[in-house]
Design a protein around this motif. Structure first.
Motif, PDB file in Angstrom:
ATOM      1  N   HIS A 207      48.493  50.000  48.687  1.00  0.00           N
ATOM      2  CA  HIS A 207      48.395  48.795  47.874  1.00  0.00           C
ATOM      3  C   HIS A 207      47.073  48.744  47.109  1.00  0.00           C
ATOM      4  N   LEU A 208      46.014  49.071  47.809  1.00  0.00           N
ATOM      5  CA  LEU A 208      44.696  48.973  47.182  1.00  0.00           C
ATOM      6  C   LEU A 208      44.529  50.000  46.062  1.00  0.00           C
ATOM      7  N   ARG A 209      45.274  51.094  46.170  1.00  0.00           N
ATOM      8  CA  ARG A 209      45.109  52.132  45.157  1.00  0.00           C
ATOM      9  C   ARG A 209      45.918  51.845  43.897  1.00  0.00           C
ATOM     10  N   MET A 210      46.721  50.805  43.951  1.00  0.00           N
ATOM     11  CA  MET A 210      47.460  50.388  42.763  1.00  0.00           C
ATOM     12  C   MET A 210      46.509  50.155  41.583  1.00  0.00           C
ATOM     13  N   VAL A 211      45.500  49.340  41.857  1.00  0.00           N
ATOM     14  CA  VAL A 211      44.556  49.000  40.787  1.00  0.00           C
ATOM     15  C   VAL A 211      43.921  50.261  40.232  1.00  0.00           C
ATOM     16  N   LEU A 212      43.512  51.145  41.151  1.00  0.00           N
ATOM     17  CA  LEU A 212      42.812  52.349  40.716  1.00  0.00           C
ATOM     18  C   LEU A 212      43.702  53.214  39.825  1.00  0.00           C
ATOM     19  N   SER A 213      44.975  53.275  40.180  1.00  0.00           N
ATOM     20  CA  SER A 213      45.875  54.125  39.404  1.00  0.00           C
ATOM     21  C   SER A 213      46.067  53.583  37.990  1.00  0.00           C
ATOM     22  N   ALA A 214      45.779  52.307  37.823  1.00  0.00           N
ATOM     23  CA  ALA A 214      45.964  51.720  36.503  1.00  0.00           C
ATOM     24  C   ALA A 214      44.749  51.920  35.602  1.00  0.00           C
ATOM     25  N   VAL A 215      43.670  52.469  36.173  1.00  0.00           N
ATOM     26  CA  VAL A 215      42.425  52.566  35.405  1.00  0.00           C
ATOM     27  C   VAL A 215      42.583  53.376  34.118  1.00  0.00           C
ATOM     28  N   PRO A 216      43.199  54.569  34.160  1.00  0.00           N
ATOM     29  CA  PRO A 216      43.303  55.334  32.909  1.00  0.00           C
ATOM     30  C   PRO A 216      43.993  54.552  31.795  1.00  0.00           C
ATOM     31  N   THR A 217      45.075  53.877  32.159  1.00  0.00           N
ATOM     32  CA  THR A 217      45.768  53.063  31.161  1.00  0.00           C
ATOM     33  C   THR A 217      44.850  51.973  30.601  1.00  0.00           C
ATOM     34  N   ILE A 218      44.188  51.297  31.508  1.00  0.00           N
ATOM     35  CA  ILE A 218      43.294  50.216  31.082  1.00  0.00           C
ATOM     36  C   ILE A 218      42.195  50.769  30.184  1.00  0.00           C
ATOM     37  N   ARG A 219      41.765  51.953  30.531  1.00  0.00           N
ATOM     38  CA  ARG A 219      40.689  52.547  29.762  1.00  0.00           C
ATOM     39  C   ARG A 219      41.135  52.853  28.332  1.00  0.00           C
ATOM     40  N   GLU A 220      42.386  53.248  28.202  1.00  0.00           N
ATOM     41  CA  GLU A 220      42.882  53.493  26.844  1.00  0.00           C
ATOM     42  C   GLU A 220      43.029  52.190  26.073  1.00  0.00           C
ATOM     43  N   GLN A 221      43.440  51.148  26.811  1.00  0.00           N
ATOM     44  CA  GLN A 221      43.642  49.863  26.134  1.00  0.00           C
ATOM     45  C   GLN A 221      42.321  49.202  25.763  1.00  0.00           C
ATOM     46  N   HIS A 222      41.301  49.425  26.582  1.00  0.00           N
ATOM     47  CA  HIS A 222      40.007  48.773  26.337  1.00  0.00           C
ATOM     48  C   HIS A 222      38.878  49.789  26.418  1.00  0.00           C
ATOM     49  N   PRO A 223      38.859  50.739  25.534  1.00  0.00           N
ATOM     50  CA  PRO A 223      37.824  51.782  25.635  1.00  0.00           C
ATOM     51  C   PRO A 223      36.416  51.223  25.496  1.00  0.00           C
ATOM     52  N   GLU A 224      36.277  50.116  24.788  1.00  0.00           N
ATOM     53  CA  GLU A 224      34.937  49.573  24.563  1.00  0.00           C
ATOM     54  C   GLU A 224      34.348  48.977  25.838  1.00  0.00           C
ATOM     55  N   TYR A 225      35.201  48.765  26.853  1.00  0.00           N
ATOM     56  CA  TYR A 225      34.705  48.212  28.112  1.00  0.00           C
ATOM     57  C   TYR A 225      34.087  49.299  29.001  1.00  0.00           C
ATOM     58  N   PHE A 226      34.374  50.555  28.670  1.00  0.00           N
ATOM     59  CA  PHE A 226      34.000  51.642  29.584  1.00  0.00           C
ATOM     60  C   PHE A 226      32.852  52.464  29.023  1.00  0.00           C
ATOM     61  N   GLU A 227      32.151  53.078  29.929  1.00  0.00           N
ATOM     62  CA  GLU A 227      31.120  54.020  29.521  1.00  0.00           C
ATOM     63  C   GLU A 227      31.772  55.242  28.909  1.00  0.00           C
ATOM     64  N   GLU A 228      31.067  55.810  27.943  1.00  0.00           N
ATOM     65  CA  GLU A 228      31.581  57.058  27.397  1.00  0.00           C
ATOM     66  C   GLU A 228      31.299  58.185  28.382  1.00  0.00           C
ATOM     67  N   GLY A 229      31.921  59.348  28.115  1.00  0.00           N
ATOM     68  CA  GLY A 229      31.618  60.498  28.968  1.00  0.00           C
ATOM     69  C   GLY A 229      32.832  60.994  29.710  1.00  0.00           C
ATOM     70  N   GLU A 230      32.579  61.479  30.908  1.00  0.00           N
ATOM     71  CA  GLU A 230      33.562  62.223  31.685  1.00  0.00           C
ATOM     72  C   GLU A 230      34.848  61.444  31.953  1.00  0.00           C
ATOM     73  N   PHE A 231      35.963  62.120  31.838  1.00  0.00           N
ATOM     74  CA  PHE A 231      37.231  61.529  32.242  1.00  0.00           C
ATOM     75  C   PHE A 231      37.689  62.140  33.556  1.00  0.00           C
TER      76      PHE A 231
END
Lengths: 231, 231
Positions: A207-231
DNA sequence: GTCTGTATACTTACATACAAGTAGCCGGAA
DNA sequence: TTCCGGCTACTTGTATGTAAGTATACAGAC
């Protein structure tokens, strides 16, 4: 000064209030990552002096919500993948340990109370009330820690999972998210009801890893919220 | 604008220095549990103003080293059995989760570095150098978290295990304590070398509970350090 | 045009002054 | 003696002033 201590009506000290307000503003995205926040500007906007502002900023710095560079400025941190994974690791370790203990300690009344929480969550799914769902979700996880006898663990996790909370806020509007959450809460609840620590841990970890698995998607939707660099 | 600025490397800010000094003083017992500490007195003794003092006290309050009562005073907290168990729970959860990951991630060089640490600890056993042993012990546990890729977990544990550190300080002078610690470090190290997460976790968990098992004895030896009440 | 040095307008870190509340001493009354 | 009320000397919380450092705009040299 304009506002006297009459403002202190039980809501905590001014510094505490400022801290809560800023934390909420950062998680909600009202203060955007990378944005510079000025102690002077905040002091006039919130109608308090710089002292409580500084106190709040210091706490936010410890929680990595802001980065303060001496003689330069204070900036809202961008979400870094590493920081999110760190927060996830800490939260997972603490809550999984807690749920194991909770599984063997919880009695019928405890289970019933948790069940009530999940039922209230179900109602919000229909209304797609993300705001209040997030609150009930935190209550659910806090209750599990409480049941383990170590509510302190929840406090620690809460302080450590700052970046995770910001991600969650961004991920809530995704379709069917709330529904899946409730289903998984039920799975955890069932394991607790059967007093099965192993199953409870597995369920909660998933259950807790649900959020984590959504990170890549979120990152594409809101790239300005994330640090640049390594994927 | 994304310029990473060099932090003031040397001694850190005044507030940070005061924080470290007070934390060390509390753990060492120079500031005894229950004792009232005055911001004014500290400001003259440490030759800084009240502002950095307050910043340090705020952090210590978050770590439960002190209790601040508005308009009354700031007091060094007594060690409560519940707080120690809370700290133990958090540390155990975080470090055991870390050691599992470390067991599958550590390479030969990592193991060798850890082995070097343990060897240095062995030397201190002969000299009964409790001070430096405590430092190397922390380094050992920090290294494990670092190997897991989540050094952040050690930071969190460090902040959460305040009461535990105070207990450790009291328990170190017990006979043969250091020797047993080193033996257990070896067991953990062996498990890491064999890349056996389960065994590493079991060994570390047992090791971490050493301190906890000594609490009742310590409490009898230093009752004034502990809160009264439930046993 | 391009580069460089300087003045300036910000920033945080620290010092100090003030406000408000509590514990305890102490004198006086019952 | 005992109890009560006010005064005093503290306490933390807040406000504000001072110091020191950095980015930036801009004038001037090349």
């Amino acid at each position: 000064m304009r506002i006297r201590h009459s403002q202190r009506v039980g809501a905590g000290s001014a510094g505490r209030q400022v801290y809560k307000a800023l934390r909420e503003a950062i998680i909600a995205g009202d203060l955007t990552p990378g944005q510079r926040i000025s102690e002077n500007e905040l002091s006039v906007r919130l109608a308090v002096s710089r002292t409580p502002i500084r106190e709040a900023v210091a706490r936010l710095r410890d929680e990595r919500f802001v980065q303060v560079v001496p003689q330069l400025g204070t900036f809202v941190t961008r979400i870094s993948t590493a920081a999110v994974e760190d927060a996830q690791f800490v939260r997972e370790a603490l809550e999984c340990a807690a749920v194991r203990v909770a599984a063997v300690r919880a009695d019928a009344a405890d289970i019933a109370a948790l069940g009530g929480l999940v039922r209230r969550q179900e109602e919000l799914v229909a209304h797609a009330d993300f705001e209040r769902f997030a609150v009930l979700d935190d209550e659910f996880h806090a209750a599990i820690c409480e049941l383990s006898g170590h509510g302190f663990a929840w406090e620690v996790a809460q302080r450590a999972k700052g970046h995770l909370s910001r991600v969650r806020r961004l991920s809530l509007p995704q379709p069917n998210y709330l529904g899946e959450m409730v289903v998984e809460h039920h799975v955890v609840l069932d394991a607790l009801r059967r007093a099965a620590p192993d199953e409870a841990e597995v369920a909660l970890r998933h259950h807790l890893r649900m959020v984590l698995s959504a990170v890549p998607t979120i990152r594409e939707q809101h790239p300005e919220y994330f640090e640049e660099g390594e994927f």
